[in-house]
Design a protein around this motif. Sequence first.
Motif, PDB file in Angstrom:
ATOM      1  N   TYR A 141       0.813  -1.213  -0.090  1.00  0.00           N
ATOM      2  CA  TYR A 141       0.024   0.130  -0.022  1.00  0.00           C
ATOM      3  C   TYR A 141       0.939   1.236   0.034  1.00  0.00           C
ATOM      4  O   TYR A 141       0.685   2.304  -0.784  1.00  0.00           O
ATOM      5  CB  TYR A 141      -0.988  -0.036   1.371  1.00  0.00           C
ATOM      6  CG  TYR A 141      -1.867   1.305   1.410  1.00  0.00           C
ATOM      7  CD1 TYR A 141      -3.034   1.311   0.332  1.00  0.00           C
ATOM      8  CD2 TYR A 141      -1.525   2.179   2.365  1.00  0.00           C
ATOM      9  CE1 TYR A 141      -3.653   2.428   0.395  1.00  0.00           C
ATOM     10  CE2 TYR A 141      -2.470   3.042   2.138  1.00  0.00           C
ATOM     11  CZ  TYR A 141      -3.647   3.291   1.272  1.00  0.00           C
ATOM     12  OH  TYR A 141      -4.413   4.251   1.475  1.00  0.00           O
ATOM     13  N   ASP A 142       2.027   1.284   0.837  1.00  0.00           N
ATOM     14  CA  ASP A 142       2.827   2.273   0.995  1.00  0.00           C
ATOM     15  C   ASP A 142       3.729   2.590  -0.511  1.00  0.00           C
ATOM     16  O   ASP A 142       3.803   3.631  -0.879  1.00  0.00           O
ATOM     17  CB  ASP A 142       3.839   2.460   1.922  1.00  0.00           C
ATOM     18  CG  ASP A 142       3.190   2.335   3.350  1.00  0.00           C
ATOM     19  OD1 ASP A 142       2.017   3.062   3.455  1.00  0.00           O
ATOM     20  OD2 ASP A 142       3.654   1.766   4.206  1.00  0.00           O
ATOM     21  N   ALA A 143       3.987   1.468  -1.087  1.00  0.00           N
ATOM     22  CA  ALA A 143       4.654   1.380  -2.412  1.00  0.00           C
ATOM     23  C   ALA A 143       3.645   2.013  -3.560  1.00  0.00           C
ATOM     24  O   ALA A 143       4.042   2.900  -4.365  1.00  0.00           O
ATOM     25  CB  ALA A 143       5.034  -0.030  -2.861  1.00  0.00           C
ATOM     26  N   LEU A 144       2.428   1.827  -3.528  1.00  0.00           N
ATOM     27  CA  LEU A 144       1.409   2.268  -4.562  1.00  0.00           C
ATOM     28  C   LEU A 144       1.403   3.781  -4.199  1.00  0.00           C
ATOM     29  O   LEU A 144       1.548   4.476  -5.192  1.00  0.00           O
ATOM     30  CB  LEU A 144       0.043   1.751  -4.214  1.00  0.00           C
ATOM     31  CG  LEU A 144      -1.100   2.390  -4.854  1.00  0.00           C
ATOM     32  CD1 LEU A 144      -1.056   2.063  -6.332  1.00  0.00           C
ATOM     33  CD2 LEU A 144      -2.495   1.721  -4.201  1.00  0.00           C
ATOM     34  N   ILE A 177       3.529   5.758  -2.868  1.00  0.00           N
ATOM     35  CA  ILE A 177       4.935   6.573  -3.236  1.00  0.00           C
ATOM     36  C   ILE A 177       5.024   6.427  -4.692  1.00  0.00           C
ATOM     37  O   ILE A 177       5.216   7.713  -5.279  1.00  0.00           O
ATOM     38  CB  ILE A 177       6.172   5.765  -2.553  1.00  0.00           C
ATOM     39  CG1 ILE A 177       5.909   6.110  -1.036  1.00  0.00           C
ATOM     40  CG2 ILE A 177       7.390   6.296  -3.079  1.00  0.00           C
ATOM     41  CD1 ILE A 177       6.644   5.031  -0.253  1.00  0.00           C
ATOM     42  N   VAL A 178       4.734   5.573  -5.501  1.00  0.00           N
ATOM     43  CA  VAL A 178       4.997   5.475  -6.938  1.00  0.00           C
ATOM     44  C   VAL A 178       3.882   6.345  -7.477  1.00  0.00           C
ATOM     45  O   VAL A 178       4.278   7.258  -8.331  1.00  0.00           O
ATOM     46  CB  VAL A 178       4.714   4.175  -7.279  1.00  0.00           C
ATOM     47  CG1 VAL A 178       4.590   3.986  -8.876  1.00  0.00           C
ATOM     48  CG2 VAL A 178       6.106   3.302  -6.881  1.00  0.00           C
ATOM     49  N   LEU A 179       2.440   6.409  -7.048  1.00  0.00           N
ATOM     50  CA  LEU A 179       1.684   7.013  -7.608  1.00  0.00           C
ATOM     51  C   LEU A 179       1.929   8.849  -7.153  1.00  0.00           C
ATOM     52  O   LEU A 179       1.805   9.425  -8.343  1.00  0.00           O
ATOM     53  CB  LEU A 179       0.159   6.970  -6.863  1.00  0.00           C
ATOM     54  CG  LEU A 179      -0.896   7.638  -7.452  1.00  0.00           C
ATOM     55  CD1 LEU A 179      -1.166   7.300  -8.819  1.00  0.00           C
ATOM     56  CD2 LEU A 179      -2.101   7.253  -6.692  1.00  0.00           C
ATOM     57  N   ALA A 180       2.446   8.941  -6.395  1.00  0.00           N
ATOM     58  CA  ALA A 180       3.003  10.611  -5.942  1.00  0.00           C
ATOM     59  C   ALA A 180       4.065  10.987  -6.918  1.00  0.00           C
ATOM     60  O   ALA A 180       4.108  11.896  -7.627  1.00  0.00           O
ATOM     61  CB  ALA A 180       3.459  10.648  -4.494  1.00  0.00           C
ATOM     62  N   GLU A 181       4.946  10.027  -7.307  1.00  0.00           N
ATOM     63  CA  GLU A 181       6.208  10.239  -8.129  1.00  0.00           C
ATOM     64  C   GLU A 181       5.670  10.455  -9.357  1.00  0.00           C
ATOM     65  O   GLU A 181       6.091  11.148 -10.152  1.00  0.00           O
ATOM     66  CB  GLU A 181       7.190   9.280  -8.085  1.00  0.00           C
ATOM     67  CG  GLU A 181       7.771   9.298  -6.463  1.00  0.00           C
ATOM     68  CD  GLU A 181       8.978   8.222  -6.319  1.00  0.00           C
ATOM     69  OE1 GLU A 181       9.171   7.402  -7.362  1.00  0.00           O
ATOM     70  OE2 GLU A 181       9.695   8.288  -5.450  1.00  0.00           O
ATOM     71  N   ALA A 192      -1.457  11.470  -2.777  1.00  0.00           N
ATOM     72  CA  ALA A 192      -1.515   9.980  -3.253  1.00  0.00           C
ATOM     73  C   ALA A 192      -2.085   9.371  -2.259  1.00  0.00           C
ATOM     74  O   ALA A 192      -3.075   8.431  -2.239  1.00  0.00           O
ATOM     75  CB  ALA A 192      -0.354   9.339  -3.598  1.00  0.00           C
ATOM     76  N   ILE A 193      -1.893   9.489  -0.675  1.00  0.00           N
ATOM     77  CA  ILE A 193      -2.763   8.741   0.488  1.00  0.00           C
ATOM     78  C   ILE A 193      -4.006   8.870   0.277  1.00  0.00           C
ATOM     79  O   ILE A 193      -4.717   8.022   0.591  1.00  0.00           O
ATOM     80  CB  ILE A 193      -1.662   9.127   1.667  1.00  0.00           C
ATOM     81  CG1 ILE A 193      -0.286   8.337   1.514  1.00  0.00           C
ATOM     82  CG2 ILE A 193      -2.676   8.530   2.833  1.00  0.00           C
ATOM     83  CD1 ILE A 193       0.236   8.830   2.859  1.00  0.00           C
ATOM     84  N   TYR A 194      -4.486  10.239   0.072  1.00  0.00           N
ATOM     85  CA  TYR A 194      -5.667  10.624   0.300  1.00  0.00           C
ATOM     86  C   TYR A 194      -6.352  10.009  -0.798  1.00  0.00           C
ATOM     87  O   TYR A 194      -7.597   9.398  -0.692  1.00  0.00           O
ATOM     88  CB  TYR A 194      -5.954  12.054   0.139  1.00  0.00           C
ATOM     89  CG  TYR A 194      -5.255  13.039   1.266  1.00  0.00           C
ATOM     90  CD1 TYR A 194      -5.361  12.537   2.550  1.00  0.00           C
ATOM     91  CD2 TYR A 194      -4.706  14.154   1.039  1.00  0.00           C
ATOM     92  CE1 TYR A 194      -4.410  13.229   3.654  1.00  0.00           C
ATOM     93  CE2 TYR A 194      -4.220  14.987   1.968  1.00  0.00           C
ATOM     94  CZ  TYR A 194      -4.280  14.609   3.401  1.00  0.00           C
ATOM     95  OH  TYR A 194      -3.627  15.438   4.135  1.00  0.00           O
ATOM     96  N   ALA A 195      -6.018  10.139  -2.205  1.00  0.00           N
ATOM     97  CA  ALA A 195      -6.738   9.502  -3.198  1.00  0.00           C
ATOM     98  C   ALA A 195      -6.977   7.865  -2.916  1.00  0.00           C
ATOM     99  O   ALA A 195      -8.047   7.412  -3.205  1.00  0.00           O
ATOM    100  CB  ALA A 195      -5.753   9.714  -4.379  1.00  0.00           C
ATOM    101  N   SER A 208      -8.250   9.169  10.114  1.00  0.00           N
ATOM    102  CA  SER A 208      -6.887   8.457  10.083  1.00  0.00           C
ATOM    103  C   SER A 208      -6.223   8.813   9.041  1.00  0.00           C
ATOM    104  O   SER A 208      -4.836   9.167   9.046  1.00  0.00           O
ATOM    105  CB  SER A 208      -6.948   7.031  10.237  1.00  0.00           C
ATOM    106  OG  SER A 208      -7.574   6.689  11.588  1.00  0.00           O
ATOM    107  N   PHE A 209      -6.844   8.583   7.715  1.00  0.00           N
ATOM    108  CA  PHE A 209      -5.877   8.837   6.543  1.00  0.00           C
ATOM    109  C   PHE A 209      -5.562  10.320   6.290  1.00  0.00           C
ATOM    110  O   PHE A 209      -4.554  10.634   5.665  1.00  0.00           O
ATOM    111  CB  PHE A 209      -6.344   8.079   5.469  1.00  0.00           C
ATOM    112  CG  PHE A 209      -7.622   8.566   4.604  1.00  0.00           C
ATOM    113  CD1 PHE A 209      -7.655   9.637   3.929  1.00  0.00           C
ATOM    114  CD2 PHE A 209      -8.698   7.888   4.794  1.00  0.00           C
ATOM    115  CE1 PHE A 209      -8.605  10.175   3.254  1.00  0.00           C
ATOM    116  CE2 PHE A 209      -9.853   8.400   4.068  1.00  0.00           C
ATOM    117  CZ  PHE A 209      -9.916   9.616   3.240  1.00  0.00           C
ATOM    118  N   PHE A 210      -6.262  11.104   6.854  1.00  0.00           N
ATOM    119  CA  PHE A 210      -6.149  12.544   6.720  1.00  0.00           C
ATOM    120  C   PHE A 210      -4.726  12.954   7.357  1.00  0.00           C
ATOM    121  O   PHE A 210      -3.949  13.612   6.956  1.00  0.00           O
ATOM    122  CB  PHE A 210      -7.139  13.498   7.254  1.00  0.00           C
ATOM    123  CG  PHE A 210      -6.917  14.779   7.251  1.00  0.00           C
ATOM    124  CD1 PHE A 210      -6.852  15.710   5.984  1.00  0.00           C
ATOM    125  CD2 PHE A 210      -6.476  15.609   8.562  1.00  0.00           C
ATOM    126  CE1 PHE A 210      -6.672  17.055   6.041  1.00  0.00           C
ATOM    127  CE2 PHE A 210      -6.390  16.993   8.339  1.00  0.00           C
ATOM    128  CZ  PHE A 210      -6.287  17.586   7.206  1.00  0.00           C
TER     129      PHE A 210
END
Length: 101
Positions: A38-41, A43-47, A56-59, A83-85
């Motif tokens: 989940y964290d990799a998703l 991070i890659v999405l943000a980059e 990216a975490i919010y989305a 929590s995710f905010f």
Amino acid sequence: MSLREWKSMTPEEWACNLGLYAMGVVLTINVNLGVSGYDALNIVLAEWLHINTSLAIYATAFLVVFLAAFIRKRYPRMGTFISFFFLGIFTDMWKTVLTLV
């Protein structure tokens, strides 16, 4: 930690735990040890989209929360949004603070 102990956490303890979790994720990224799926998703999405990690975490969290609510046929819980905010805020904060590590 049992469910009863988790439910009895104060807001300060909850925020501290979430902040430490985000710091652990950022430290794992910075030392190239690898992260969870989940964290990799995120991070890659943000980059890939050239956005902050928090966005990216919010989305992804927003999508997962509403997908789970649809599957469960219930409304999403407000605690999940909170929590995710804060996870997004803490992750960006630690990425800024720990840039040299």
